[in-house]
Design a protein around this motif. Structure first.
Motif, mmCIF file in Angstrom:
data_model
loop_
_atom_site.group_PDB
_atom_site.id
_atom_site.type_symbol
_atom_site.label_atom_id
_atom_site.label_comp_id
_atom_site.label_asym_id
_atom_site.label_seq_id
_atom_site.Cartn_x
_atom_site.Cartn_y
_atom_site.Cartn_z
ATOM 1 N N ASN A 1 0.831 -1.206 0.000
ATOM 2 C CA ASN A 1 0.000 0.000 0.000
ATOM 3 C C ASN A 1 0.869 1.261 0.000
ATOM 4 O O ASN A 1 0.562 2.233 -0.699
ATOM 5 N N ALA A 2 1.937 1.241 0.799
ATOM 6 C CA ALA A 2 2.820 2.410 0.879
ATOM 7 C C ALA A 2 3.485 2.671 -0.474
ATOM 8 O O ALA A 2 3.599 3.829 -0.915
ATOM 9 N N ALA A 3 3.925 1.617 -1.153
ATOM 10 C CA ALA A 3 4.565 1.780 -2.464
ATOM 11 C C ALA A 3 3.604 2.395 -3.468
ATOM 12 O O ALA A 3 3.973 3.281 -4.242
ATOM 13 N N HIS A 4 2.350 1.942 -3.451
ATOM 14 C CA HIS A 4 1.356 2.485 -4.380
ATOM 15 C C HIS A 4 1.055 3.948 -4.069
ATOM 16 O O HIS A 4 0.833 4.752 -4.995
ATOM 17 N N GLN B 1 1.684 6.802 -6.788
ATOM 18 C CA GLN B 1 0.552 7.657 -7.151
ATOM 19 C C GLN B 1 0.905 9.130 -6.959
ATOM 20 O O GLN B 1 0.547 9.985 -7.779
ATOM 21 N N SER B 2 1.605 9.423 -5.853
ATOM 22 C CA SER B 2 1.983 10.818 -5.597
ATOM 23 C C SER B 2 2.958 11.331 -6.655
ATOM 24 O O SER B 2 2.911 12.495 -7.047
ATOM 25 N N LYS B 3 3.841 10.448 -7.134
ATOM 26 C CA LYS B 3 4.779 10.847 -8.187
ATOM 27 C C LYS B 3 4.036 11.187 -9.476
ATOM 28 O O LYS B 3 4.390 12.139 -10.190
ATOM 29 N N ARG B 4 2.999 10.411 -9.777
ATOM 30 C CA ARG B 4 2.241 10.671 -11.003
ATOM 31 C C ARG B 4 1.470 11.989 -10.926
ATOM 32 O O ARG B 4 1.221 12.623 -11.951
ATOM 33 N N THR B 5 1.088 12.378 -9.721
ATOM 34 C CA THR B 5 0.320 13.619 -9.558
ATOM 35 C C THR B 5 1.201 14.803 -9.182
ATOM 36 O O THR B 5 0.697 15.895 -8.930
ATOM 37 N N GLY B 6 2.526 14.567 -9.105
ATOM 38 C CA GLY B 6 3.454 15.656 -8.813
ATOM 39 C C GLY B 6 3.528 16.065 -7.359
ATOM 40 O O GLY B 6 4.057 17.133 -7.032
ATOM 41 N N GLY C 1 8.699 8.623 1.839
ATOM 42 C CA GLY C 1 8.551 7.257 2.333
ATOM 43 C C GLY C 1 8.052 7.215 3.763
ATOM 44 O O GLY C 1 7.227 6.370 4.126
ATOM 45 N N LYS C 2 8.549 8.133 4.585
ATOM 46 C CA LYS C 2 8.122 8.181 5.990
ATOM 47 C C LYS C 2 6.635 8.457 6.095
ATOM 48 O O LYS C 2 5.925 7.831 6.896
#
Length: 354
Positions: free
Chosen positions: A272-275, A279-284, A289-290
Motif C-alpha cells: 500500500n505504501a509503495a502504491h 501515485q503521488s509521483k504521477r500527480t506531482g 517514504g516516511k
C-alpha cells in the motif's frame, strides 16, 4: 442512518445504526479488511434486531449466483412470517458481476427480507453505496482512524476497544496502560486481540484483575510473536531466517491457512505504501517514504524501520506485493489448498521478496 457508522459503536455500545427503536433495514453492508469485526458486527446487529442466527441463509460470494440469493429473499413462506435473511460472505465478486441488480434491489427491497453483504471494501463514490446509504445500513468494519482521510489506525480508539471488549466479552478489568501493553505485543489486529484477551481471562484473579507482569508473560503466544518476526525477516530480505522459522511453526502443527493471513497483513502495508508513493509521483506531490508508511499502519519506532525496509525492496518490487498476495490467496483457495502445497506457495512469496 448516520453514514459511515463504525462497527465499534455497535460492538461497544450494543447500539444499532438506526437507533434503539429502529427495525432492521432491507440491506446491510459490512465492509472493511477485518473479517473478525465484520462477523462480530453482523452477529451483534442481528441479535439486537431479534433475528435468530440459525434462520440466516449463508452464501459464498465467490461462487453463488444473484438469482439464487434473490429467490431466497423474495420467496414468501407459507408457514413462517419471520425475516428472510441472506448473508453473502466475500461478496465483492457478486457485487462486481451484479451491480445493476443489487442497485435495483437495494432501492426497493422486498418487505420482510434482509440482504447482508460482507465486503472487503466499498467505495463511497459508487451508486450502490449512495442507494444503501439512504435505504440501509453501512457498517465500517475497518480499524478506526482519527479522520475519514487518514489510513493510520487510531491507537487511542483501539485501546478503548480493548478495555471495553475485555469487560464485555471476557470479564476482564483492564487499565488503559494494560491495553497499551497488549496492543504493543499483538498489534492492531482485532481478531488476534480477541484471542489474547480470551487467554488472559484464564489468569485473572477473583476480582477479574490482572497484574502487568502476568500480561507481559502471557500475552502473545510464541506463534503470534513468531509471525511478526517472520514478516520482519521477509521484509528485510532475510529469507533463510524466514524459511527456518516457518519450518518450526509448521512442524509445531500450525496450519498454513492460519499463518498466511497474519504475514499477509504485515506485508500488505508495504504494498500500500509503495502504491501511495507511486501515485503521488504521477500527480506531482512526491509523498515521502516516511509519510507513506505512516499512512499504512506503521507507528512509533516501526516507522523508521518500515521506511528502511521499503527502500530496500524498492518501489518497483514493493508495488507488486499486493498482486503477489492476491495470487497467494487464490492459490491456497484452489490449486494449493493442501497444506504441503500452501507451504510451497508461501515459500515462493518469500523468495520473490529476497
Amino acid at each position: 442512518m448516520a453514514k459511515g457508522t463504525h462497527c465499534f459503536e455497535i460492538l461497544m455500545n450494543d447500539k444499532l445504526p438506526g437507533g434503539s427503536g429502529a427495525g432492521l433495514p432491507g440491506v446491510i453492508v459490512a465492509y472493511g479488511e477485518d473479517a473478525f469485526l465484520r462477523r462480530e458486527s453482523i452477529d451483534t446487529a442481528l441479535g439486537l434486531g431479534g433475528v435468530d442466527t440459525e434462520a440466516v441463509r449463508s452464501y459464498d460470494g465467490e461462487e453463488c449466483k444473484w438469482v439464487d440469493v434473490h429467490d431466497e429473499l423474495a420467496t414468501l413462506s407459507l408457514f413462517d412470517n419471520s425475516h428472510r435473511v441472506a448473508l453473502v460472505n466475500s461478496a465483492d465478486k457478486l457485487l462486481k458481476d451484479n451491480r445493476p441488480q443489487l442497485e435495483k434491489w437495494s432501492a426497493a427491497a422486498a418487505e420482510g427480507s434482509l440482504l447482508i453483504l460482507m465486503l472487503g471494501s466499498f467505495p463511497s463514490n459508487t451508486k450502490l453505496y449512495k442507494v444503501i446509504e439512504k435505504s440501509g445500513w453501512l457498517i465500517n468494519c475497518g480499524l478506526p482512524t482519527s479522520s475519514s482521510r487518514s489510513k493510520t489506525p487510531d491507537l487511542g480508539a483501539l485501546k478503548k476497544w480493548i478495555v471495553a471488549w475485555g469487560t464485555k466479552r471476557h470479564e476482564l478489568k483492564l487499565t488503559s496502560a494494560q491495553a497499551t501493553l497488549i496492543l504493543d505485543a499483538v498489534g492492531p489486529d482485532c481478531g488476534l486481540l480477541h484471542q489474547e484477551l480470551a487467554k488472559l481471562a484464564l489468569y485473572a484473579d477473583d476480582k477479574l484483575v490482572l497484574t502487568d507482569e502476568l500480561i507481559r508473560q502471557n500475552v502473545g503466544s510464541w506463534r503470534t510473536r513468531t509471525m511478526w518476526e517472520i514478516a520482519d525477516s521477509i521484509a528485510d530480505g532475510r529469507v533463510a531466517d524466514a524459511l527456518e522459522q516457518l519450518q518450526r511453526v509448521f512442524a509445531a502443527g500450525e496450519h498454513p491457512a492460519a499463518v498466511i493471513p497474519q504475514i499477509s497483513w504485515s506485508l500488505r502495508r508495504f504494498g500500500n505504501a509503495a502504491h501511495l508513493i507511486l501515485q503521488s509521483k504521477r500527480t506531482g506531490q512526491n509523498l515521502s517514504g516516511k509519510a507513506a508508511v505512516g499512512f499504512c499502519g506503521f507507528w512509533g519506532a516501526d516507522v523508521a524501520l518500515a521506511e528502511g525496509r521499503l527502500r530496500r525492496m524498492g518501489l518497483r518490487r514493493a508495488s507488486k506485493i499486493l498482486q503477489w498476495l492476491l495470487e497467494l490467496d487464490l492459490k491456497i483457495k484452489g490449486s494449493h489448498s493442501t497444506p504441503s502445497r500452501a507451504i510451497f506457495a508461501l515459500e515462493e512469496l518469500c523468495m520473490r521478496l529476497a
